[in-house]
Design a protein around this motif. Structure first.
Motif, PDB file in Angstrom:
ATOM      1  N   TYR A 142       3.004   7.050 -11.681  1.00  0.00           N
ATOM      2  CA  TYR A 142       2.612   8.144 -11.312  1.00  0.00           C
ATOM      3  C   TYR A 142       1.444   8.256 -10.138  1.00  0.00           C
ATOM      4  CZ  TYR A 142       4.518  10.512 -15.672  1.00  0.00           C
ATOM      5  OH  TYR A 142       5.516  11.058 -16.350  1.00  0.00           O
ATOM      6  N   GLN A 143       0.643   7.291 -10.371  1.00  0.00           N
ATOM      7  CA  GLN A 143      -0.488   7.203  -9.607  1.00  0.00           C
ATOM      8  C   GLN A 143       0.031   6.823  -8.008  1.00  0.00           C
ATOM      9  OE1 GLN A 143      -3.888   7.547  -9.607  1.00  0.00           O
ATOM     10  NE2 GLN A 143      -4.096   7.708 -11.729  1.00  0.00           N
ATOM     11  N   LEU A 144       1.083   5.765  -8.097  1.00  0.00           N
ATOM     12  CA  LEU A 144       1.781   5.457  -6.665  1.00  0.00           C
ATOM     13  C   LEU A 144       2.309   6.818  -5.959  1.00  0.00           C
ATOM     14  CD1 LEU A 144       2.161   2.650  -5.074  1.00  0.00           C
ATOM     15  CD2 LEU A 144       4.548   2.851  -6.310  1.00  0.00           C
ATOM     16  N   ILE A 145       3.006   7.478  -6.593  1.00  0.00           N
ATOM     17  CA  ILE A 145       3.607   8.588  -6.043  1.00  0.00           C
ATOM     18  C   ILE A 145       2.673   9.592  -5.726  1.00  0.00           C
ATOM     19  CG2 ILE A 145       4.914  10.724  -6.816  1.00  0.00           C
ATOM     20  CD1 ILE A 145       6.442   9.150  -8.945  1.00  0.00           C
ATOM     21  N   HIS A 146       1.447   9.702  -6.448  1.00  0.00           N
ATOM     22  CA  HIS A 146       0.592  10.625  -5.864  1.00  0.00           C
ATOM     23  C   HIS A 146      -0.042   9.980  -4.634  1.00  0.00           C
ATOM     24  CE1 HIS A 146      -3.965  11.188  -5.821  1.00  0.00           C
ATOM     25  NE2 HIS A 146      -3.291  12.503  -5.881  1.00  0.00           N
ATOM     26  N   LEU A 147      -0.212   8.749  -4.356  1.00  0.00           N
ATOM     27  CA  LEU A 147      -0.896   8.252  -3.212  1.00  0.00           C
ATOM     28  C   LEU A 147       0.061   8.370  -1.872  1.00  0.00           C
ATOM     29  CD1 LEU A 147      -2.145   4.866  -4.614  1.00  0.00           C
ATOM     30  CD2 LEU A 147      -3.753   6.556  -3.875  1.00  0.00           C
ATOM     31  N   MET A 148       1.287   8.659  -2.328  1.00  0.00           N
ATOM     32  CA  MET A 148       2.182   8.776  -1.032  1.00  0.00           C
ATOM     33  C   MET A 148       2.026   9.879  -0.322  1.00  0.00           C
ATOM     34  SD  MET A 148       5.965   7.771  -2.764  1.00  0.00           S
ATOM     35  CE  MET A 148       6.785   8.682  -1.482  1.00  0.00           C
ATOM     36  N   ASP A 149       1.324  11.045  -1.039  1.00  0.00           N
ATOM     37  CA  ASP A 149       1.023  12.335  -0.187  1.00  0.00           C
ATOM     38  C   ASP A 149      -0.062  12.276   0.620  1.00  0.00           C
ATOM     39  OD1 ASP A 149       1.783  14.920   0.257  1.00  0.00           O
ATOM     40  OD2 ASP A 149       0.447  15.986  -0.971  1.00  0.00           O
ATOM     41  N   PHE A 150      -0.875  11.259   0.468  1.00  0.00           N
ATOM     42  CA  PHE A 150      -1.909  10.776   1.593  1.00  0.00           C
ATOM     43  C   PHE A 150      -1.675   9.983   2.473  1.00  0.00           C
ATOM     44  CE2 PHE A 150      -3.456  12.582  -2.541  1.00  0.00           C
ATOM     45  CZ  PHE A 150      -4.632  13.408  -2.334  1.00  0.00           C
ATOM     46  N   LEU A 151      -0.475   9.243   2.635  1.00  0.00           N
ATOM     47  CA  LEU A 151      -0.178   8.121   3.901  1.00  0.00           C
ATOM     48  C   LEU A 151      -0.081   8.894   5.056  1.00  0.00           C
ATOM     49  CD1 LEU A 151       2.410   6.097   2.127  1.00  0.00           C
ATOM     50  CD2 LEU A 151       0.334   5.901   1.946  1.00  0.00           C
ATOM     51  N   PRO A 152      -0.962   8.504   6.158  1.00  0.00           N
ATOM     52  CA  PRO A 152      -0.953   8.931   7.421  1.00  0.00           C
ATOM     53  C   PRO A 152       0.649   9.101   7.846  1.00  0.00           C
ATOM     54  CG  PRO A 152      -2.375   6.893   7.204  1.00  0.00           C
ATOM     55  CD  PRO A 152      -1.496   7.061   6.095  1.00  0.00           C
ATOM     56  N   ILE A 153       0.767  10.096   8.520  1.00  0.00           N
ATOM     57  CA  ILE A 153       2.282  10.561   9.215  1.00  0.00           C
ATOM     58  C   ILE A 153       2.784   9.516  10.118  1.00  0.00           C
ATOM     59  CG2 ILE A 153       1.722  12.208  10.866  1.00  0.00           C
ATOM     60  CD1 ILE A 153       4.058  14.042   9.976  1.00  0.00           C
ATOM     61  N   ALA A 154       1.858   9.027  10.826  1.00  0.00           N
ATOM     62  CA  ALA A 154       2.323   7.754  11.816  1.00  0.00           C
ATOM     63  C   ALA A 154       1.111   6.982  12.070  1.00  0.00           C
ATOM     64  CB  ALA A 154       2.827   8.520  12.997  1.00  0.00           C
ATOM     65  N   ASP A 155       1.590   5.920  12.798  1.00  0.00           N
ATOM     66  CA  ASP A 155       0.640   4.872  13.292  1.00  0.00           C
ATOM     67  C   ASP A 155       0.010   4.043  12.032  1.00  0.00           C
ATOM     68  OD1 ASP A 155       1.183   5.545  15.924  1.00  0.00           O
ATOM     69  OD2 ASP A 155      -0.393   7.054  15.653  1.00  0.00           O
ATOM     70  N   TRP A 156       0.859   3.583  11.103  1.00  0.00           N
ATOM     71  CA  TRP A 156       0.319   3.012   9.983  1.00  0.00           C
ATOM     72  C   TRP A 156      -0.611   1.976  10.254  1.00  0.00           C
ATOM     73  CZ3 TRP A 156       4.440   2.878   5.313  1.00  0.00           C
ATOM     74  CH2 TRP A 156       4.541   4.280   4.969  1.00  0.00           C
ATOM     75  N   GLN A 157      -0.213   0.812  11.208  1.00  0.00           N
ATOM     76  CA  GLN A 157      -1.069  -0.247  11.386  1.00  0.00           C
ATOM     77  C   GLN A 157      -2.223   0.049  12.053  1.00  0.00           C
ATOM     78  OE1 GLN A 157       1.778   0.384  13.427  1.00  0.00           O
ATOM     79  NE2 GLN A 157       1.674  -0.811  15.265  1.00  0.00           N
ATOM     80  N   ALA A 158      -2.485   1.139  12.798  1.00  0.00           N
ATOM     81  CA  ALA A 158      -3.635   1.815  13.280  1.00  0.00           C
ATOM     82  C   ALA A 158      -4.451   2.458  12.275  1.00  0.00           C
ATOM     83  CB  ALA A 158      -3.397   2.516  14.499  1.00  0.00           C
ATOM     84  N   ARG A 159      -4.055   2.512  10.989  1.00  0.00           N
ATOM     85  CA  ARG A 159      -4.869   3.509  10.244  1.00  0.00           C
ATOM     86  C   ARG A 159      -4.820   2.809   8.556  1.00  0.00           C
ATOM     87  NH1 ARG A 159      -3.215   9.734  11.018  1.00  0.00           N
ATOM     88  NH2 ARG A 159      -4.924   9.905   9.730  1.00  0.00           N
ATOM     89  N   MET A 160      -4.987   1.424   8.741  1.00  0.00           N
ATOM     90  CA  MET A 160      -4.932   0.738   7.417  1.00  0.00           C
ATOM     91  C   MET A 160      -6.432   1.087   6.838  1.00  0.00           C
ATOM     92  SD  MET A 160      -2.494  -1.129   6.289  1.00  0.00           S
ATOM     93  CE  MET A 160      -3.185  -2.194   5.368  1.00  0.00           C
ATOM     94  N   ASP A 161      -7.266   1.515   7.481  1.00  0.00           N
ATOM     95  CA  ASP A 161      -8.553   2.003   6.812  1.00  0.00           C
ATOM     96  C   ASP A 161      -8.594   3.211   6.316  1.00  0.00           C
ATOM     97  OD1 ASP A 161      -9.841  -0.510   7.214  1.00  0.00           O
ATOM     98  OD2 ASP A 161     -10.506  -0.229   9.071  1.00  0.00           O
ATOM     99  N   ASP A 162      -7.448   4.010   6.377  1.00  0.00           N
ATOM    100  CA  ASP A 162      -7.555   5.154   5.743  1.00  0.00           C
ATOM    101  C   ASP A 162      -7.779   5.085   4.095  1.00  0.00           C
ATOM    102  OD1 ASP A 162      -7.000   6.401   8.104  1.00  0.00           O
ATOM    103  OD2 ASP A 162      -5.416   7.598   7.376  1.00  0.00           O
ATOM    104  N   THR A 163      -8.477   5.960   3.473  1.00  0.00           N
ATOM    105  CA  THR A 163      -8.652   5.577   2.030  1.00  0.00           C
ATOM    106  C   THR A 163      -7.741   5.321   1.087  1.00  0.00           C
ATOM    107  OG1 THR A 163     -10.506   7.381   2.268  1.00  0.00           O
ATOM    108  CG2 THR A 163      -9.826   6.897  -0.040  1.00  0.00           C
TER     109      THR A 163
END
Length: 292
Positions: free
Chosen positions: A185-206
């Motif tokens: 459940y927690q993993l699914i919840h976290l998905m909605d907070f993932l950056p929409i793009a540029d993941w390797q540039a935003r690894m420090d997102d909460t």
């Protein structure tokens, strides 16, 4: 899982500041996403008594990072219906009703009996635990303890966990089976907070690095029950040559979130819990040494 936007080629990661980039979907991609969405079975309608309770006895009029807070709850609910079958999806529709990470409480503790009467025992168990486990994950001590032990040991010997409920600091516990379900459940919840793009540039997102660490750990431990498809194919290396490395593998191996950012997040979550008298203490119970 909806198609994830492409990641910029690592060799181009410094061409344009992330803050200046604009997300763009081609018409072809947009049509495919819309068609895929329309093909999904419609999620069951919510029980009217529950909706009335949320409207009349709670306050969900808070904003979310991407749209309304109800949009966030509905996404989590619908994803659970489609990709975490045979588990009650209302857990994710109500996951924040007893508190969020910033000490906003949509429901007051006096309303607990009324909420509990609207739910099954399993639903209530996960809903009351959700804000607590989320804070423990963000605090990262629990995650680090699991990482130090290793997924194989944890999967074989973990027997449960004791912790405190955010809304009133009541002591709670989850046995091993319930805890692994809860982490999905927690993993699914976290998905909605993932950056929409540029993941390797935003690894420090909460939530970005936490999602990746939790996803990899659960997969390696054989406890990933929800369908979370992040095998997006090979990633091009800086020379432009294709490698067999998947996107998640690339991010985990090449991009390490700063320890400073994790310390800042830990400090913030400790501050919020202290303000409401919530203890972040927990106890992991191991087989052969458990009184759960």
């Amino acid at each position: 899982m909806p198609p994830t936007p492409g990641i910029l080629n690592p060799s181009h990661s410094h061409e344009t500041p992330v803050s200046l980039r604009q997300v763009f979907w081609s018409d072809e991609v947009a049509r495919k996403i819309e068609a895929d969405f329309q093909a999904l079975p419609e999620a069951p309608k919510h029980d009217q008594a529950l909706l009335d309770f949320m409207k009349n006895d709670c306050d969900f009029a808070m904003e979310h990072a991407d749209g309304s807070f109800m949009d966030h709850l509905q996404f989590c609910y619908e994803y659970s219906v489609a990709h975490f079958k045979n588990r009650p999806p209302r857990v994710l529709f109500l996951h924040s009703i007893m508190g969020v990470g910033t000490n906003y409480f949509p429901m007051q503790v006096e309303k607990l009996p009324k909420l509990q009467a609207l739910l099954s025992e399993e639903e209530f168990k996960h809903i009351e635990a959700f804000p607590s486990i989320l804070r423990l994950l963000i605090n990262f001590d629990l995650v680090q303890e699991f990482l130090d032990a290793g997924p194989a040991k944890v999967a074989e010997n973990f027997d449960g966990i004791k912790f405190h409920r955010v809304i009133d600091n009541k002591k709670l516990s989850l046995d091993a089976d319930s805890f692994w379900v809860h982490l999905n459940y927690q993993l699914i919840h976290l998905m909605d907070f993932l950056p929409i793009a540029d993941w390797q540039a935003r690894m420090d997102d909460t939530y970005m690095d936490l999602f990746l660490v939790l996803f990899e750990f659960m997969k390696d431990a054989g406890k990933l029950q929800a369908h979370v498809d992040l095998d997006l194919g090979p990633v091009e290396n800086p020379t432009g040559n294709s490698t067999p490395t998947t996107l998640v593998g690339f991010l985990m191996n090449r991009v390490v979130p700063s320890s400073l950012k994790r310390r800042v997040r830990k400090k913030e979550i400790v501050k919020y819990s202290t303000e409401v008298g919530h203890s972040l203490d927990y106890e992991i119970l191991w087989k052969g040494n458990s009184n759960l």
